[in-house]
Design a protein around this motif. Structure first.
Motif, PDB file in Angstrom:
ATOM      1  N   ASP A  46       6.218  -3.269  -1.273  1.00 18.82           N
ATOM      2  CA  ASP A  46       5.725  -4.158  -0.823  1.00 18.82           C
ATOM      3  C   ASP A  46       5.818  -4.550   0.861  1.00 18.82           C
ATOM      4  N   VAL A  47       4.768  -4.006   1.368  1.00 19.91           N
ATOM      5  CA  VAL A  47       5.028  -4.060   2.928  1.00 19.91           C
ATOM      6  C   VAL A  47       3.852  -4.789   3.376  1.00 19.91           C
ATOM      7  N   GLY A  48       4.022  -6.118   3.994  1.00 18.68           N
ATOM      8  CA  GLY A  48       3.229  -6.972   4.582  1.00 18.68           C
ATOM      9  C   GLY A  48       3.369  -7.330   5.975  1.00 18.68           C
ATOM     10  N   GLY A  49       2.297  -7.616   6.707  1.00 23.23           N
ATOM     11  CA  GLY A  49       2.493  -7.995   8.220  1.00 23.23           C
ATOM     12  C   GLY A  49       1.171  -9.109   8.718  1.00 23.23           C
ATOM     13  N   GLU A  50       1.434  -9.056   9.938  1.00 27.62           N
ATOM     14  CA  GLU A  50       0.377 -10.083  10.367  1.00 27.62           C
ATOM     15  C   GLU A  50       0.261  -9.388  11.838  1.00 27.62           C
ATOM     16  N   ASP A  51      -1.330  -9.601  12.312  1.00 30.20           N
ATOM     17  CA  ASP A  51      -1.475  -8.902  13.678  1.00 30.20           C
ATOM     18  C   ASP A  51      -1.818 -10.310  14.729  1.00 30.20           C
ATOM     19  N   ASP A  52      -1.972  -9.808  15.824  1.00 36.00           N
ATOM     20  CA  ASP A  52      -2.248 -10.901  16.937  1.00 36.00           C
ATOM     21  C   ASP A  52      -3.357 -12.091  16.812  1.00 36.00           C
ATOM     22  N   LEU A  53      -4.369 -11.355  15.850  1.00 33.05           N
ATOM     23  CA  LEU A  53      -5.632 -11.991  15.595  1.00 33.05           C
ATOM     24  C   LEU A  53      -5.255 -12.944  14.469  1.00 33.05           C
ATOM     25  N   GLY A  54      -4.206 -12.957  13.784  1.00 30.79           N
ATOM     26  CA  GLY A  54      -4.218 -13.595  12.435  1.00 30.79           C
ATOM     27  C   GLY A  54      -4.493 -13.232  11.148  1.00 30.79           C
ATOM     28  N   ASN A  55      -4.750 -11.921  11.210  1.00 27.21           N
ATOM     29  CA  ASN A  55      -5.011 -11.158  10.059  1.00 27.21           C
ATOM     30  C   ASN A  55      -3.723 -10.639   9.119  1.00 27.21           C
ATOM     31  N   ASP A  56      -3.666 -10.821   7.836  1.00 25.66           N
ATOM     32  CA  ASP A  56      -2.630 -10.413   7.145  1.00 25.66           C
ATOM     33  C   ASP A  56      -2.899  -9.096   6.413  1.00 25.66           C
ATOM     34  N   TYR A  57      -1.769  -8.194   6.638  1.00 25.74           N
ATOM     35  CA  TYR A  57      -1.894  -7.096   6.028  1.00 25.74           C
ATOM     36  C   TYR A  57      -0.942  -6.749   4.744  1.00 25.74           C
ATOM     37  N   ASP A  58      -1.423  -5.923   3.748  1.00 28.69           N
ATOM     38  CA  ASP A  58      -0.717  -5.442   2.677  1.00 28.69           C
ATOM     39  C   ASP A  58      -0.803  -3.908   2.634  1.00 28.69           C
ATOM     40  N   VAL A  59      -0.073  -3.181   3.122  1.00 27.29           N
ATOM     41  CA  VAL A  59      -0.373  -1.822   3.396  1.00 27.29           C
ATOM     42  C   VAL A  59       0.376  -0.637   2.585  1.00 27.29           C
ATOM     43  N   GLY A  60       1.356  -1.190   1.728  1.00 20.98           N
ATOM     44  CA  GLY A  60       2.115  -0.224   0.894  1.00 20.98           C
ATOM     45  C   GLY A  60       1.175   0.250  -0.326  1.00 20.98           C
ATOM     46  N   GLU A  61       1.122   1.473  -0.252  1.00 24.59           N
ATOM     47  CA  GLU A  61       0.451   1.915  -1.673  1.00 24.59           C
ATOM     48  C   GLU A  61       1.397   2.325  -2.563  1.00 24.59           C
ATOM     49  N   SER A  62       1.112   2.029  -3.952  1.00 21.41           N
ATOM     50  CA  SER A  62       2.242   2.678  -4.976  1.00 21.41           C
ATOM     51  C   SER A  62       1.984   4.075  -5.012  1.00 21.41           C
ATOM     52  N   TYR A  63       2.989   4.798  -5.486  1.00 14.31           N
ATOM     53  CA  TYR A  63       3.168   6.327  -5.842  1.00 14.31           C
ATOM     54  C   TYR A  63       3.789   6.807  -6.736  1.00 14.31           C
ATOM     55  N   THR A  64       3.566   7.949  -7.327  1.00 17.98           N
ATOM     56  CA  THR A  64       4.596   8.435  -8.243  1.00 17.98           C
ATOM     57  C   THR A  64       5.265   9.727  -7.636  1.00 17.98           C
ATOM     58  N   GLN A  65       6.373  10.136  -8.328  1.00 13.49           N
ATOM     59  CA  GLN A  65       6.945  11.320  -8.066  1.00 13.49           C
ATOM     60  C   GLN A  65       7.587  12.213  -9.341  1.00 13.49           C
ATOM     61  N   PHE A  66       7.407  13.547  -9.231  1.00 13.42           N
ATOM     62  CA  PHE A  66       7.884  14.260 -10.522  1.00 13.42           C
ATOM     63  C   PHE A  66       8.808  15.277  -9.873  1.00 13.42           C
ATOM     64  N   LYS A  67       9.516  15.868 -10.936  1.00 16.98           N
ATOM     65  CA  LYS A  67      10.262  16.933 -10.584  1.00 16.98           C
ATOM     66  C   LYS A  67      10.536  17.779 -11.902  1.00 16.98           C
ATOM     67  N   PHE A  68      10.683  18.831 -11.804  1.00 20.53           N
ATOM     68  CA  PHE A  68      10.953  19.794 -12.794  1.00 20.53           C
ATOM     69  C   PHE A  68      12.030  21.012 -12.376  1.00 20.53           C
ATOM     70  N   THR A  69      13.098  21.092 -13.138  1.00 18.93           N
ATOM     71  CA  THR A  69      14.159  22.260 -12.683  1.00 18.93           C
ATOM     72  C   THR A  69      14.408  22.952 -14.045  1.00 18.93           C
TER      73      THR A  69
END
Length: 435
Positions: free
Chosen positions: A50-73
């Motif tokens: 959950d990564v959000g912010g705001e720029d100097d022009l008043g725009n809100d951002y939600d930039v964090g994209e979900s992702y998955t991880q795998f591992k095999f040993t």
């Protein structure tokens, strides 16, 4: 005590995106070489930042994209002194998307998608009961796309294109403007405007006509800016690159108290890849050379009470050495500080079947000004895990909550947006089978 030595490994998956620890995802653990003979494990996890912010022009951002991880040993003991482990994981990654209108925001349309896979074989030689050394080789594959867009990047890209358009439209016989004079006129510098008018006035019949020509600088800039937005800003695509990665390490153990200290070093690896850059409707083919970074893992564990294990680790990754400089762009797309991660945890076995663990994570903060492709600064997190064993099957699960440090996304050393009060939640599981 030896039965809980791996309880703290209740799937602690990395739960950062591009944070102060750079592009790190898997942590490049080699714990599989310490597993029992003929052990297979499969891990899977998902992370929701959950990564959000705001720029100097008043725009809100939600930039964090979900992702998955795998591992095999897979671990196999060849004889009393020598064993091998096969490890498949995803060491690096990035998923960032500024899903805003580029023409009305500073960073809208900017984003990055980086993915990687690593398949390696590691051999461990037991020198005696307490000392061992290990080493291995991995095949590492990396690919990436990056988009730079929004008003902040338009201000950097369009002056050059606008100058080309302005000079192309000049009447025959008039001298062309240089970039510094053109930029000065854009910035309403009186000296630059006067110099340009003085250059053209004798050739076009007076100051008024020269002023009319010079006023076309603004029109040329507006036209180039519109073309930049209409064509998707700047787009970079880096094709797959697969290279060998080497690692070495050593460990000291006292099995009776489940003590182990292990150090693992991954060497820096050179990559090269074909690239495509797209800007203003043009495509430029080229190539780029870069490295995936050297890293050092220090891992420690010891029994501290009946059925209780203490764990600690440190990971350093030299992300400052990673430079991706495309031919046309001519500047670094990565621009990250070195990654440093500390963990401290405790695991307890409640009975023959069940154990649980709690692990604290910490990454120190760095400079507040960071790349828009990694708009966080430092991390504090907690992972809770559980582990259930029955016969030759062990199931582990864990959840993580991390607080991501505040940061300012910069372009050209100037803050474009502020990111505050951000966090990340992740979960994962692991199935381990011994036969």
């Amino acid at each position: 005590m030896k039965h809980i030595a791996s309880a703290s490994a209740a799937l602690l998956l990395s739960t950062t995106l591009v944070s102060a620890a750079g592009l790190d995802r898997s942590g490049q653990s080699v714990d599989a070489i310490f597993a029992a003979d003929n052990t297979i494990s499969l891990s899977f996890g998902a992370v929701n930042p959950d990564v959000g912010g705001e720029d100097d022009l008043g725009n809100d951002y939600d930039v964090g994209e979900s992702y998955t991880q795998f591992k095999f040993t897979y671990t196999q003991q060849i004889n009393d002194q020598f064993g091998v482990a096969l490890v498949l994981d995803q060491p690096y990654g990035a998923n960032i998307d500024y899903n805003n209108d580029p023409s009305t925001s500073t960073l809208g349309g900017t984003g990055a998608d980086l993915s990687s896979e690593s398949l390696g074989i590691i051999g461990k030689f037991q020198l005696n009961e307490r000392f061992s050394v290990f080493g291995g080789i991995k095949a590492e594959r990396v690919r990436a796309t990056v988009d730079l867009n929004g008003q902040s990047y338009a201000r950097g890209f369009t002056p050059t294109a606008a100058l080309t358009g302005f000079n192309a439209g000049l009447p025959a016989g008039l001298p062309q403007l240089d970039q510094d004079t053109f930029n000065g006129i854009l910035q309403q510098d009186p000296q630059a405007i006067a110099a340009a008018i003085g250059q053209y006035a004798p050739l076009v019949g007076g100051v008024a006509n020269a002023s009319a020509i010079v006023s076309g600088v603004g029109t040329a800039f507006d036209t180039a800016t519109a073309s930049f937005f209409d064509n998707g800003g700047y787009e970079f695509e880096m094709e797959d690159s697969t290279r060998p990665v080497f690692l070495i390490g050593a460990a000291y153990e006292i099995p009776d108290i489940a003590l182990r200290f292990a150090a693992t070093y991954h060497f820096e690896t050179e990559h090269s890849a074909d690239t495509k850059e797209r800007v203003f409707g043009q495509e430029i083919s080229g190539d780029v050379e870069y490295v995936t970074p050297q890293s050092l893992n220090l891992d420690f564990q010891t029994g501290i009470a009946a059925n209780t294990l203490l764990t600690a680790s440190y990971r350093w990754t030299e992300f400052s050495a990673v430079d991706v400089v495309p031919d046309f762009l001519g500047s670094d797309l990565v621009n990250l500080d070195d990654g440093r991660r500390y963990t401290l945890g405790v695991a307890h076995r409640f009975n023959d079947n069940f154990a649980a663990s709690a692990t604290f994570l910490y990454e120190p903060e760095g400079d507040d000004l960071v790349s828009p492709l990694g708009p966080t600064n430092g991390l504090r997190g907690l992972t809770l895990g559980g582990r259930y064993t029955t016969d030759n099957l062990t199931l582990s699960g864990g959840v993580n909550y991390s607080i991501l440090g505040d940061a300012k996304a910069e372009v050209g050393g100037v803050s474009q947006a502020e990111f505050e009060d951000n966090s990340s939640f992740g979960w994962g599981f692991q199935a381990e089978f011994t036969f």
